[in-house]
Write an enzyme that holds these catalytic residues in place. Structure first.
Site, PDB file in Angstrom:
ATOM      1  N   LYS A 124       0.867  -1.192   0.000  1.00 15.64           N
ATOM      2  CA  LYS A 124       0.000   0.000   0.000  1.00 15.64           C
ATOM      3  C   LYS A 124       0.893   1.227   0.000  1.00 15.64           C
ATOM      4  O   LYS A 124       2.030   1.169   0.473  1.00 15.64           O
ATOM      5  CB  LYS A 124      -0.875   0.016   1.260  1.00 15.64           C
ATOM      6  CG  LYS A 124      -2.096   0.900   1.152  1.00 15.64           C
ATOM      7  CD  LYS A 124      -3.230   0.162   0.483  1.00 15.64           C
ATOM      8  CE  LYS A 124      -4.401   1.064   0.171  1.00 15.64           C
ATOM      9  NZ  LYS A 124      -5.543   0.263  -0.317  1.00 15.64           N
ATOM     10  N   ASP A 164      -6.954   4.267  -4.604  1.00 15.10           N
ATOM     11  CA  ASP A 164      -7.634   4.131  -3.305  1.00 15.10           C
ATOM     12  C   ASP A 164      -8.246   5.515  -3.068  1.00 15.10           C
ATOM     13  O   ASP A 164      -8.456   6.261  -4.036  1.00 15.10           O
ATOM     14  CB  ASP A 164      -6.645   3.709  -2.203  1.00 15.10           C
ATOM     15  CG  ASP A 164      -7.346   3.275  -0.914  1.00 15.10           C
ATOM     16  OD1 ASP A 164      -7.809   2.135  -0.843  1.00 15.10           O
ATOM     17  OD2 ASP A 164      -7.453   4.089   0.031  1.00 15.10           O
ATOM     18  N   PHE A 236     -19.321   8.915  -0.672  1.00 14.97           N
ATOM     19  CA  PHE A 236     -19.755   8.850  -2.060  1.00 14.97           C
ATOM     20  C   PHE A 236     -18.544   8.933  -2.942  1.00 14.97           C
ATOM     21  O   PHE A 236     -18.236   9.923  -3.592  1.00 14.97           O
ATOM     22  CB  PHE A 236     -20.810   9.892  -2.445  1.00 14.97           C
ATOM     23  CG  PHE A 236     -21.378   9.510  -3.792  1.00 14.97           C
ATOM     24  CD1 PHE A 236     -22.208   8.414  -3.881  1.00 14.97           C
ATOM     25  CD2 PHE A 236     -21.003  10.133  -4.964  1.00 14.97           C
ATOM     26  CE1 PHE A 236     -22.667   7.961  -5.115  1.00 14.97           C
ATOM     27  CE2 PHE A 236     -21.465   9.694  -6.211  1.00 14.97           C
ATOM     28  CZ  PHE A 236     -22.297   8.608  -6.270  1.00 14.97           C
ATOM     29  N   GLY A 237     -17.816   7.834  -2.921  1.00 15.10           N
ATOM     30  CA  GLY A 237     -16.624   7.736  -3.743  1.00 15.10           C
ATOM     31  C   GLY A 237     -16.795   6.620  -4.733  1.00 15.10           C
ATOM     32  O   GLY A 237     -17.910   6.167  -5.023  1.00 15.10           O
ATOM     33  N   ASN A 238     -15.671   6.160  -5.203  1.00  9.33           N
ATOM     34  CA  ASN A 238     -15.641   5.112  -6.217  1.00  9.33           C
ATOM     35  C   ASN A 238     -16.363   3.846  -5.753  1.00  9.33           C
ATOM     36  O   ASN A 238     -17.168   3.276  -6.480  1.00  9.33           O
ATOM     37  CB  ASN A 238     -14.158   4.832  -6.543  1.00  9.33           C
ATOM     38  CG  ASN A 238     -13.984   3.637  -7.415  1.00  9.33           C
ATOM     39  OD1 ASN A 238     -13.701   2.545  -6.943  1.00  9.33           O
ATOM     40  ND2 ASN A 238     -14.200   3.823  -8.693  1.00  9.33           N
ATOM     41  N   VAL A 239     -16.106   3.426  -4.533  1.00 13.38           N
ATOM     42  CA  VAL A 239     -16.657   2.158  -4.054  1.00 13.38           C
ATOM     43  C   VAL A 239     -18.164   2.273  -3.849  1.00 13.38           C
ATOM     44  O   VAL A 239     -18.937   1.401  -4.277  1.00 13.38           O
ATOM     45  CB  VAL A 239     -15.951   1.720  -2.749  1.00 13.38           C
ATOM     46  CG1 VAL A 239     -16.562   0.435  -2.228  1.00 13.38           C
ATOM     47  CG2 VAL A 239     -14.453   1.542  -2.988  1.00 13.38           C
TER      48      VAL A 239
HETATM   49  P1  NDP Z   1     -12.821   7.819  -2.965  1.00 14.29           P
HETATM   50  O1  NDP Z   1     -11.754   8.822  -2.789  1.00 14.29           O
HETATM   51  O2  NDP Z   1     -13.355   7.565  -4.325  1.00 14.29           O
HETATM   52  O3  NDP Z   1     -14.040   8.174  -2.029  1.00 14.29           O
HETATM   53  C1  NDP Z   1     -13.989   8.228  -0.640  1.00 14.29           C
HETATM   54  C2  NDP Z   1     -14.982   9.263  -0.243  1.00 14.29           C
HETATM   55  O4  NDP Z   1     -15.416   9.096   1.089  1.00 14.29           O
HETATM   56  C3  NDP Z   1     -14.388  10.645  -0.346  1.00 14.29           C
HETATM   57  O5  NDP Z   1     -15.302  11.442  -0.997  1.00 14.29           O
HETATM   58  C4  NDP Z   1     -14.223  11.057   1.109  1.00 14.29           C
HETATM   59  O6  NDP Z   1     -14.314  12.464   1.306  1.00 14.29           O
HETATM   60  C5  NDP Z   1     -15.395  10.368   1.711  1.00 14.29           C
HETATM   61  N1  NDP Z   1     -15.253  10.217   3.123  1.00 14.29           N
HETATM   62  C6  NDP Z   1     -14.130  10.156   3.860  1.00 14.29           C
HETATM   63  N2  NDP Z   1     -14.438   9.990   5.153  1.00 14.29           N
HETATM   64  C7  NDP Z   1     -15.775   9.945   5.206  1.00 14.29           C
HETATM   65  C8  NDP Z   1     -16.689   9.781   6.255  1.00 14.29           C
HETATM   66  N3  NDP Z   1     -16.264   9.626   7.513  1.00 14.29           N
HETATM   67  N4  NDP Z   1     -18.006   9.756   5.970  1.00 14.29           N
HETATM   68  C9  NDP Z   1     -18.440   9.874   4.711  1.00 14.29           C
HETATM   69  N5  NDP Z   1     -17.613  10.059   3.671  1.00 14.29           N
HETATM   70  C10 NDP Z   1     -16.313  10.089   3.929  1.00 14.29           C
HETATM   71  O7  NDP Z   1     -12.300   6.440  -2.324  1.00 14.29           O
HETATM   72  P2  NDP Z   1     -12.763   4.973  -2.608  1.00 14.29           P
HETATM   73  O8  NDP Z   1     -14.220   4.904  -2.860  1.00 14.29           O
HETATM   74  O9  NDP Z   1     -11.830   4.406  -3.600  1.00 14.29           O
HETATM   75  O10 NDP Z   1     -12.419   4.280  -1.218  1.00 14.29           O
HETATM   76  C11 NDP Z   1     -13.359   4.202  -0.135  1.00 14.29           C
HETATM   77  C12 NDP Z   1     -12.955   3.085   0.787  1.00 14.29           C
HETATM   78  O11 NDP Z   1     -12.911   1.843   0.069  1.00 14.29           O
HETATM   79  C13 NDP Z   1     -11.569   3.207   1.429  1.00 14.29           C
HETATM   80  O12 NDP Z   1     -11.594   2.618   2.706  1.00 14.29           O
HETATM   81  C14 NDP Z   1     -10.685   2.358   0.516  1.00 14.29           C
HETATM   82  O13 NDP Z   1      -9.525   1.916   1.182  1.00 14.29           O
HETATM   83  C15 NDP Z   1     -11.638   1.215   0.231  1.00 14.29           C
HETATM   84  N6  NDP Z   1     -11.340   0.423  -0.948  1.00 14.29           N
HETATM   85  C16 NDP Z   1     -11.172   0.994  -2.171  1.00 14.29           C
HETATM   86  C17 NDP Z   1     -10.939   0.205  -3.279  1.00 14.29           C
HETATM   87  C18 NDP Z   1     -10.828   0.769  -4.639  1.00 14.29           C
HETATM   88  O14 NDP Z   1     -10.691  -0.017  -5.577  1.00 14.29           O
HETATM   89  N7  NDP Z   1     -10.890   2.066  -4.832  1.00 14.29           N
HETATM   90  C19 NDP Z   1     -10.806  -1.249  -3.164  1.00 14.29           C
HETATM   91  C20 NDP Z   1     -11.080  -1.770  -1.846  1.00 14.29           C
HETATM   92  C21 NDP Z   1     -11.318  -0.939  -0.792  1.00 14.29           C
HETATM   93  P3  NDP Z   1     -13.117  13.309   1.974  1.00 14.29           P
HETATM   94  O15 NDP Z   1     -12.065  13.333   0.939  1.00 14.29           O
HETATM   95  O16 NDP Z   1     -13.730  14.626   2.226  1.00 14.29           O
HETATM   96  O17 NDP Z   1     -12.665  12.663   3.251  1.00 14.29           O
HETATM   97  O1  2IT Z   2      -7.908  -1.582  -0.838  1.00 12.63           O
HETATM   98  C1  2IT Z   2      -7.839  -2.082  -1.977  1.00 12.63           C
HETATM   99  O2  2IT Z   2      -7.979  -3.283  -2.184  1.00 12.63           O
HETATM  100  C2  2IT Z   2      -7.609  -1.173  -3.093  1.00 12.63           C
HETATM  101  N1  2IT Z   2      -7.541   0.037  -2.898  1.00 12.63           N
HETATM  102  C3  2IT Z   2      -7.404  -1.722  -4.480  1.00 12.63           C
HETATM  103  C4  2IT Z   2      -5.995  -2.211  -4.657  1.00 12.63           C
HETATM  104  C5  2IT Z   2      -5.636  -2.625  -6.051  1.00 12.63           C
HETATM  105  O3  2IT Z   2      -4.441  -2.913  -6.225  1.00 12.63           O
HETATM  106  O4  2IT Z   2      -6.470  -2.679  -6.938  1.00 12.63           O
END
Ligand code: NDP
Ligand code: 2IT
Length: 445
Positions: A124, A164, A236-239
């Site tokens: 990571k 991430d 409201f992110g990618n996941v």
């Molecule tokens: P993004 O950056 O796309 O979205 C995360 C969002 O969540 C941001 O908008 C962030 O805003 C917001 N956020 C942060 N803290 C909070 C909170 N306490 N309450 C509500 N919203 C919040 O990230 P991802 O969607 O990629 O990642 C989200 C989670 O999923 C992380 O834990 C990541 O490690 C995990 N994950 C991601 C993967 C991937 O492929 N992308 C794979 C597996 C797991 P702000 O910036 O203002 O904090």
């Molecule tokens: O937490 C995770 O599994 C990720 N952010 C995705 C890692 C990856 O290599 O696709």
């Protein structure tokens, strides 16, 4: 192995690394029995070796802002364990990034990647750089500076970063461009790439889709489905975007979604044009959800609150670590929630997990439930190696079957005599055994 003794030693060695210590304790407690029943693990010092990263790269990234001022951010890559494949794991750009956070994420990634059955080790990285409010040009200069240092330490068979929090398609593009220039090569050194330069279809949706596929399997053990269920999602992110799309497709109604400013509740369901609007809000670089309630007046905005105080059947925490605490878990239980599936990494605190498990809810821990993202990264690596692209249907079918296999592995190691499945135990044991056996096969190195 004695977990308390080991944890005490680790706490002394790494004081204050709260998240890392939290993640390690959970795994050690799950594997304690199986570890002590198999003396070859102790003889090979597996636990002492697996809890420490192979190496940690720390570097600074100086970059020039649009105002001409020089900024300096700290950056890291934690290469944790590569016994079963190249280090693999995302990059997080967020002001909260520190070494403890990245060590916890890298440690969890070892077991998650093992569960996917694909040949990927755990790693990571990231930086305390905050992309929020920065111009595209600033993000580009930062990403270029970041890669100018990191490129020497990664490679398609060495270490393959991805996205991430704060790192999506735009950032991966800037990072890849700089790597390509420095290395004079087009290779699969990052996943999450654009579709016309080596990326895989479905990778953007994969973590959310995979999370819903995993929850669907858990629900099926109770003869339940997503059809007609209400769902709350955090972040409201990618996941969360992928999870909202798939849950809706399976007939559920997503009634609550949160952002850093609070959450919105929409009894009509957040789907179709409403998800498109959420994407617009996100693209505004603010990640706020409040304006949703102005555009769709049937919805209500709850400032500064989490969506866990709503009555829903299914909760999908998809924002960040330790965002769902004991009180939130108690509220969900009280309101009749039957399933919690973690899209984020370690979003539930240990106290929340205790409440959830004591009440025998279906509970999918992140390292199993959100493995669809990295699994599809693994599929992107396969396509890059073959220099071929699979169709959307092919990738989705593979992702679905990987999630079903992960569910089966959790059941195989987590089911007790009463038929109840402890998915935490199941995921930790299944993920651990493969890596530990590989480490034994390869000797003490
Ligand atoms: P993004 O950056 O796309 O979205 C995360 C969002 O969540 C941001 O908008 C962030 O805003 C917001 N956020 C942060 N803290 C909070 C909170 N306490 N309450 C509500 N919203 C919040 O990230 P991802 O969607 O990629 O990642 C989200 C989670 O999923 C992380 O834990 C990541 O490690 C995990 N994950 C991601 C993967 C991937 O492929 N992308 C794979 C597996 C797991 P702000 O910036 O203002 O904090
Ligand atoms: O937490 C995770 O599994 C990720 N952010 C995705 C890692 C990856 O290599 O696709």
């Amino acid at each position: 192995m004695n977990v308390d003794k080991l944890m005490l030693q680790l706490e002394q060695k790494h004081p204050g690394e709260v998240e890392y210590l939290q993640a390690v304790r959970e795994v050690l407690e799950s594997i304690e029995d199986i570890y002590n029943q198999n003396p070859q693990f102790e003889a090979a010092g597996i636990v002492e070796r697996i809890v420490e990263p192979d190496r940690i790269l720390t570097f600074k990234v100086p970059w020039v802002g649009d105002d001409g001022k020089v900024n300096v951010n700290l950056a890291y890559r934690v290469q944790f364990n590569n016994a079963i494949g190249p280090y693999k794991g995302g990059l997080r750009f967020h002001p909260s990034v520190n070494l403890s956070g990245l060590k916890f994420l890298g440690f969890e990634q070892i077991f998650k990647n093992s569960l996917t059955t694909l040949p990927m080790g755990g790693g990571k990285g990231g930086s305390d750089f905050d992309p929020k409010g920065k111009s595209d040009a600033e993000v580009m200069r930062f990403c270029q500076g970041f890669m100018m240092e990191l490129w020497k330490f990664i490679g398609p068979e060495t270490d393959v970063p991805a996205g991430d929090i704060g790192v999506g398609g735009r950032e991966i593009g800037f990072l890849y461009g700089m790597y390509r220039k420095l290395a004079r090569e087009n290779t699969g050194i990052l996943t999450g790439k654009g579709g016309n330069w080596g990326g895989s279809v479905i990778r953007p949706e994969a973590t959310g889709f995979g999370n819903v596929y995993f929850a669907k399997e858990m629900l099926a053990t109770k003869s339940e489905t997503f059809e007609g269920k209400t769902v709350a999602i955090s972040g409201f992110g990618n996941v969360s975007w992928g999870a909202a799309l798939k849950a809706t497709e399976l007939g559920a109604k997503v009634v609550a979604i949160s952002g850093p400013d609070g959450y919105i509740y929409d009894a009509d369901g957040i789907a179709g044009e409403k998800i498109d609007y959420m994407l617009e809000l996100r693209a505004s670089n603010n990640d706020v959800v409040a304006p949703y309630a102005e555009k769709f007046p049937n919805a209500k905005f709850f400032a500064g609150q989490k969506p866990w105080n709503q009555k829903v059947d299914i909760a999908l925490p998809c924002a960040i670590q330790n965002e769902l605490n004991k009180e939130d878990a108690e509220l969900l239980v009280k309101n009749g929630c039957i399933c919690i599936s973690e899209g984020a990494n370690m979003p539930c605190t240990p106290e929340a997990i205790e409440v959830i498990q004591d009440n025998k809810l279906l509970y999918g821990p992140g390292k199993a439930a959100n493995a669809g993202g990295v699994a599809t990264s693994g599929l992107e690596m396969s396509q890059n190696s073959m220099k071929l692209n699979w169709s959307r249907e092919e990738v989705d079918t593979k992702l679905h079957s990987i999630m079903c296999n992960i569910h089966e592995a959790c059941v195989a190691y987590g089911k007790d005599a009463t038929g109840h499945v402890d998915y935490v135990k199941g995921a930790n044991i299944a993920g651990f055994l493969k890596v530990a056996n590989a480490m034994i096969d390869q000797g003490v190195i």
